[in-house]
Design a protein around this motif. Sequence first.
Motif, PDB file in Angstrom:
ATOM      1  N   PHE A 666      82.263  60.832  71.997  1.00 50.25           N
ATOM      2  CA  PHE A 666      80.875  61.110  72.352  1.00 50.25           C
ATOM      3  C   PHE A 666      80.796  62.465  73.037  1.00 50.25           C
ATOM      4  O   PHE A 666      81.746  62.940  73.650  1.00 50.25           O
ATOM      5  CB  PHE A 666      80.252  60.018  73.238  1.00 50.25           C
ATOM      6  N   THR A 667      79.626  63.140  72.870  1.00 49.96           N
ATOM      7  CA  THR A 667      79.438  64.485  73.414  1.00 49.96           C
ATOM      8  C   THR A 667      78.758  64.409  74.775  1.00 49.96           C
ATOM      9  O   THR A 667      78.385  63.345  75.249  1.00 49.96           O
ATOM     10  CB  THR A 667      78.589  65.334  72.457  1.00 49.96           C
ATOM     11  N   LEU A 668      78.552  65.595  75.369  1.00 55.09           N
ATOM     12  CA  LEU A 668      77.916  65.662  76.680  1.00 55.09           C
ATOM     13  C   LEU A 668      76.457  65.198  76.631  1.00 55.09           C
ATOM     14  O   LEU A 668      75.897  64.810  77.661  1.00 55.09           O
ATOM     15  CB  LEU A 668      77.988  67.095  77.217  1.00 55.09           C
ATOM     16  N   ARG A 669      75.857  65.207  75.456  1.00 52.71           N
ATOM     17  CA  ARG A 669      74.438  64.861  75.367  1.00 52.71           C
ATOM     18  C   ARG A 669      74.200  63.405  74.956  1.00 52.71           C
ATOM     19  O   ARG A 669      73.104  62.916  74.997  1.00 52.71           O
ATOM     20  CB  ARG A 669      73.719  65.800  74.408  1.00 52.71           C
ATOM     21  N   ASN A 670      75.280  62.668  74.581  1.00 54.55           N
ATOM     22  CA  ASN A 670      75.082  61.342  73.986  1.00 54.55           C
ATOM     23  C   ASN A 670      74.573  60.295  74.968  1.00 54.55           C
ATOM     24  O   ASN A 670      73.780  59.429  74.613  1.00 54.55           O
ATOM     25  CB  ASN A 670      76.386  60.847  73.342  1.00 54.55           C
ATOM     26  N   PHE A 671      75.060  60.296  76.219  1.00 55.15           N
ATOM     27  CA  PHE A 671      74.725  59.221  77.147  1.00 55.15           C
ATOM     28  C   PHE A 671      74.179  59.773  78.456  1.00 55.15           C
ATOM     29  O   PHE A 671      74.660  60.782  78.964  1.00 55.15           O
ATOM     30  CB  PHE A 671      75.959  58.356  77.448  1.00 55.15           C
ATOM     31  N   SER A 672      73.170  59.081  78.984  1.00 57.07           N
ATOM     32  CA  SER A 672      72.569  59.489  80.267  1.00 57.07           C
ATOM     33  C   SER A 672      72.770  58.432  81.335  1.00 57.07           C
ATOM     34  O   SER A 672      72.191  58.536  82.409  1.00 57.07           O
ATOM     35  CB  SER A 672      71.078  59.759  80.065  1.00 57.07           C
ATOM     36  N   SER A 673      73.569  57.402  81.050  1.00 59.39           N
ATOM     37  CA  SER A 673      73.847  56.381  82.068  1.00 59.39           C
ATOM     38  C   SER A 673      75.307  55.991  81.989  1.00 59.39           C
ATOM     39  O   SER A 673      75.914  56.020  80.913  1.00 59.39           O
ATOM     40  CB  SER A 673      72.968  55.149  81.864  1.00 59.39           C
ATOM     41  N   ALA A 674      75.868  55.621  83.147  1.00 58.41           N
ATOM     42  CA  ALA A 674      77.277  55.224  83.214  1.00 58.41           C
ATOM     43  C   ALA A 674      77.518  53.935  82.422  1.00 58.41           C
ATOM     44  O   ALA A 674      78.569  53.755  81.820  1.00 58.41           O
ATOM     45  CB  ALA A 674      77.701  55.045  84.673  1.00 58.41           C
ATOM     46  N   LYS A 675      76.531  53.033  82.380  1.00 57.12           N
ATOM     47  CA  LYS A 675      76.707  51.752  81.693  1.00 57.12           C
ATOM     48  C   LYS A 675      76.944  51.955  80.198  1.00 57.12           C
ATOM     49  O   LYS A 675      77.881  51.394  79.618  1.00 57.12           O
ATOM     50  CB  LYS A 675      75.461  50.899  81.921  1.00 57.12           C
ATOM     51  N   ASP A 676      76.093  52.783  79.548  1.00 58.90           N
ATOM     52  CA  ASP A 676      76.259  53.043  78.117  1.00 58.90           C
ATOM     53  C   ASP A 676      77.554  53.791  77.835  1.00 58.90           C
ATOM     54  O   ASP A 676      78.217  53.557  76.822  1.00 58.90           O
ATOM     55  CB  ASP A 676      75.050  53.837  77.585  1.00 58.90           C
ATOM     56  N   MET A 677      77.888  54.713  78.744  1.00 60.86           N
ATOM     57  CA  MET A 677      79.094  55.519  78.553  1.00 60.86           C
ATOM     58  C   MET A 677      80.349  54.647  78.620  1.00 60.86           C
ATOM     59  O   MET A 677      81.255  54.755  77.783  1.00 60.86           O
ATOM     60  CB  MET A 677      79.137  56.612  79.633  1.00 60.86           C
ATOM     61  N   LYS A 678      80.392  53.716  79.593  1.00 60.35           N
ATOM     62  CA  LYS A 678      81.564  52.850  79.724  1.00 60.35           C
ATOM     63  C   LYS A 678      81.656  51.886  78.539  1.00 60.35           C
ATOM     64  O   LYS A 678      82.751  51.515  78.120  1.00 60.35           O
ATOM     65  CB  LYS A 678      81.498  52.073  81.036  1.00 60.35           C
ATOM     66  N   LYS A 679      80.519  51.492  77.988  1.00 58.28           N
ATOM     67  CA  LYS A 679      80.533  50.628  76.812  1.00 58.28           C
ATOM     68  C   LYS A 679      81.143  51.361  75.620  1.00 58.28           C
ATOM     69  O   LYS A 679      81.906  50.777  74.845  1.00 58.28           O
ATOM     70  CB  LYS A 679      79.104  50.192  76.502  1.00 58.28           C
TER      71      LYS A 679
END
Length: 897
Positions: A666-679
């Motif tokens: 995933f890129t720097l723009r893909n996620f704006s929350s830690a929850k989605d990023m950790k998923k």
Amino acid sequence: MEKMLVGCFLLILGQILLLPAEAREWPPSRSISRGRHARTHPQTALLESSCENKRADVVFIIDSSRSVNTHDYAKVKEFIVDILQFLDIGPDVTRVGLLQYGSTVKNEFSLKTFKRKSEVEHAVKRMRHLSTGTMTGLAIQYALNIAFSEAEGARPLRENVPRVIMIVTDGRPQDSVAEVAAKARDTGILIFAIGVGQVDFNTLKTIGSEPHEDHVFLVANFSQIESLTSVFQNKLCIQDLCAAEDHGCEQLCVNLLGSFVCQCYSGYTLAEDGKRCVAVDYCTSENHGCEHECVNTDSSYFCRCPKGFALNPDKKTCTKIDYCTSPDHGCQHECVNTDDSYSCRCLKGFTLNPDQKTCRRINYCALNKPGCEHECVNTEEGYYCRCHRGYTLDPNGKTCSRVDHCAEQDHGCAQLCLNTGDSFVCQCLEGFLINEDLKTCSRVDYCLLSDHGCEYSCVNTDRSFACQCPEEHVLRSDGKTCAKLDSCALGNHGCEHSCVSSGGSFVCQCFEGYILREDRKTCRRKDTCQAVDHGCEHICVNSDESYICKCLEGFRLAEDGKHCRRKDVCKSTHHGCEHICVNRGSSYICKCSKGFILAEDGRRCKRCTEGPVDLVFVIDGSKSLGEENFEIVKQFVTGIIDSLAISPKAARVGLLQYSTQVRTEFTLRNFSSAKDMKKAVAHMKYMGKGSMTGLALKHMFERSFTQVEGARPLSARVPRVVIVLTDGRAQDDVSEWASKAQAKGVTMYAVGVGKAIEEELQEIASEPTEEHLFYAEDFSTMGEISDKLRKGICEALEDSGGRQDSPAGELPKRARQPTVQHRYLFEENNLARSTQKLFHPTKSSGSPLAEKHNQCKCENLIIRNDTENGSPGKSPEIQMKIQNATCICTSLYQGLQ
């Protein structure tokens, strides 16, 4: 040798080396002429022929192993420079790249690096000898994956620009070359293999293109390699008729001198028209001899048997499979063959278990439920009832009756008869013992049988014995010895505590800590505190015959047992700490919870990364890592994410995984929350192949920090951070792209585990390396690295204030956080000044601390009490007996006025 070379030259002169990567549209077939008799002398061709306007992408692969000495290495460079002389080098004509390899691959320059021949010659001459191993397959793989990529300057396959590899080696490869060389040839790359000295010619043939007589060369030593220059000039400079004409070949077109020929991929054969390709049906075109079934493969066929049959060693005939002969059938009793397998069978009286292999005896008792009172016993074909020992089976064959041996015979027991399993025994009543005849009983004489220890006499009881004393004596507490009755025991002595007989009379005594009053009967407590110089700072308390020191509320006793110290500063004052207050001696400090740091005022707490940061993980997904350790790496990444404030305005995070190739998770723009990023991290799939760390760093440098992938522009001065995690040696060079990233202001953290190479980690990590390089012996200790790394990033980003203060974007050095200490008037040197402020108040200085000073608070008013001058109390009703110091509050303060 010269005759052999001339023969080779005549064979290879007729076919040019350039083979396009994709099938082209082909013209009608024509006659093939190799023109072997029309060749000029090689040296004459070198002078007369040139490759003017010849379009080609040529990559030299040079063996730079330790077996090539300095003189021979120079000869190879001269040979390359000679080849360059007749090439028309330029972006629109011939592009040249060069790799040299040993244990690893070093890209000296790519197809896009140089635009002029002089630049290429200069780069060749300044090459340095690697002097390591011979990883030829790795070098060909690098050329296939990277050197001939459009990113490195190779022209697109649709332009039909010939791709050529010219590889020079002097030894046997230390890795596999056949598969990767075939793959390169199948993509349209033409390979010339040049061996020098004791090289296995069969190995060269697995590398070079076919026909081998035109593409595989072997010379005795490096001095003879110059003789091949004219050969390659002729091959590189002949017109590419496949590109110039409508050849009509369905799959591949191969240039010959003045003509061309169509060829097909493996598994296909050329049709009669010389252009189309037809899949080979080996089963119909050959006498395969298969007894049952023939199956075509890409380049041959194999025989196959129907279900229940196995292929014989001749690979053609079949034999019925006897599955029961295998020791692995697992049948406990009998194995029976079926059409395509086997089944297990049990002996008589047994039944097959659910595993269809083992057997168990048939439980007729459980199946028939015969109603046996005691036990049911299975036989081979049925069952019968059985009674316990001491019982006999009734005529109905099911119930049981106890055998009464005592009733059936004259047992002769004097007291009790007790039935046993198949007989009886005699027993005695309590207090009796069985005699030697095992029938009669005698009373137990406990005094005789035991060492009773009675001083005077022993008397038997029902179950034991008791000691007795003579008249005017009493049994002592030990139950054995006797004492004469004394005055304390006979009379009303009147002692308050204890009476002690003395001759024919008695005396009273007091318990410890007490003394007799004048009446010599009653007792009073000793006042040790009043009688001795106890030295207690606050309070003296009598304790039996001694004393103990105690402290006032809010204080604790010091180790000397006399002086007092404030017990809990954090609880006794308004400390103002936002998270945690920690006592430290007579003071305290403020601390913050995990994930926070102390603010500048030393009391408040804030998140360590509330400012913006662009962070990219570069994670090793090579096969040496393993699935289990890859899960630990994902937990490591999740832990770092948990320490960041993820949002579009604060921390942005991207992640790359690499092995032989690079994959953007995933890129720097893909996620704006830690929850989605950790998923996304949790669902990341393990690649499990090679370890191209340099390729991953190149991908990071060229793409990850672009605005297209979510990075903020350099003008925003947002810190850029990369965390590289690897567990082994990279298969390519890492220093070039790591240096470029650092030069562009990217802060590089290198995390190595297990067999990671320290030199590579140092090349990756930013300066100073001791703050940016972390290493763990194995994955079980990665938690310690995670804590240190989070702390380092947290402190560095906090110090940066969320911005870049220099064009290079380097994060500033860690600033020491202020430690706030809150002290009170506990020290002895402050006592006198406190007393002076009480009796001689001065005008307030105007500071907040002076304005809030309350003279009636115990922690602010401490008066020194000099024991030599007596107590300072001017109000007799309020005087505390404290030797060293007294805390005086409202009533005492008013009394002193």
